[in-house]
Design an enzyme around this catalytic site. Sequence first.
Site, PDB file in Angstrom:
ATOM      1  N   ASP A  43      40.194  30.062  51.212  1.00  0.00           N
ATOM      2  CA  ASP A  43      39.234  30.550  50.222  1.00  0.00           C
ATOM      3  C   ASP A  43      39.402  29.778  48.918  1.00  0.00           C
ATOM      4  OD1 ASP A  43      38.444  32.481  52.024  1.00  0.00           O
ATOM      5  OD2 ASP A  43      39.739  34.028  51.179  1.00  0.00           O
TER       6      ASP A  43
HETATM    7  N1  URA Z   1      42.833  34.761  54.777  1.00  0.00           N
HETATM    8  C1  URA Z   1      42.139  34.989  53.636  1.00  0.00           C
HETATM    9  O1  URA Z   1      41.767  36.112  53.349  1.00  0.00           O
HETATM   10  N2  URA Z   1      41.878  33.933  52.838  1.00  0.00           N
HETATM   11  C2  URA Z   1      42.295  32.689  53.105  1.00  0.00           C
HETATM   12  O2  URA Z   1      42.027  31.774  52.316  1.00  0.00           O
HETATM   13  C3  URA Z   1      43.008  32.459  54.288  1.00  0.00           C
HETATM   14  C4  URA Z   1      43.258  33.510  55.107  1.00  0.00           C
END
Ligand code: URA
Length: 234
Positions: free
Chosen positions: A104
Amino acid sequence: MMRLDKFLSDATAYSRKEIRTLVKRRAVVVNGAAAQNADMKIDETKDAVCVNGVPVLYRKFIYLMLNKPQGFLSATEDDRDPVVVDLVPDELKHFAPFPVGRLDKDTEGLLLLTNDGQFDHELMSPRKNLYKRYYAELDLPATPEDIQLFAAGMEFKEFTAKPARLEIDPENPRKVYVEISEGKFHQVKRMCERAGKNVLFLKRIAIGSLKLDENLECGKVRELTPEELALFGW
Ligand code: URA
């Protein structure tokens, strides 16, 4: 065997036009003799090629480790936000690397980049069952019941999360480690939310047996070593 200009455009940042100019200027030397034509055939496994006196090693693929900072999208381009490829040093940009999977925008840590589609495919394949390890800071302390909840797997509207491991820092139960073998959209955050906690900070610290290099500063990129690639059977 391959054409000299193909060899040089794969292995260096020079464009085909620049390569032709370099050849004309006798700046490209093959086995000790100035190359006569940019389209001459060379053996990329044996012939020694130098440009401006600097030896050129042939390679087609690169494999990079990035310590991703917050604020960057796991993409090759975007109209609004900075992307992880912006962090690749200029001398490696011509390989056109792309991220293997996604983190993310507000997640930090270990992200691999490559231009080898097969490597990407292999790592993303569900049958590989590769565990990704995350460090998370939560708004509320995690409990032993949460460990059971994660271990049982979870049903979400669009997917079922497979059993995951949750470890709680004994000194501070708001700090946890989560291991998941998949990478569904916001998976770690959503699993924590199911346990009634919000993730305030998330960082990926390992993919399979490959650990994020602690000496690699946030925002920095380096190539994987042959030993690290071997961890993925590559
Ligand atoms: N899980 C999440 O919620 N975000 C990420 O970036 C990776 C795994």
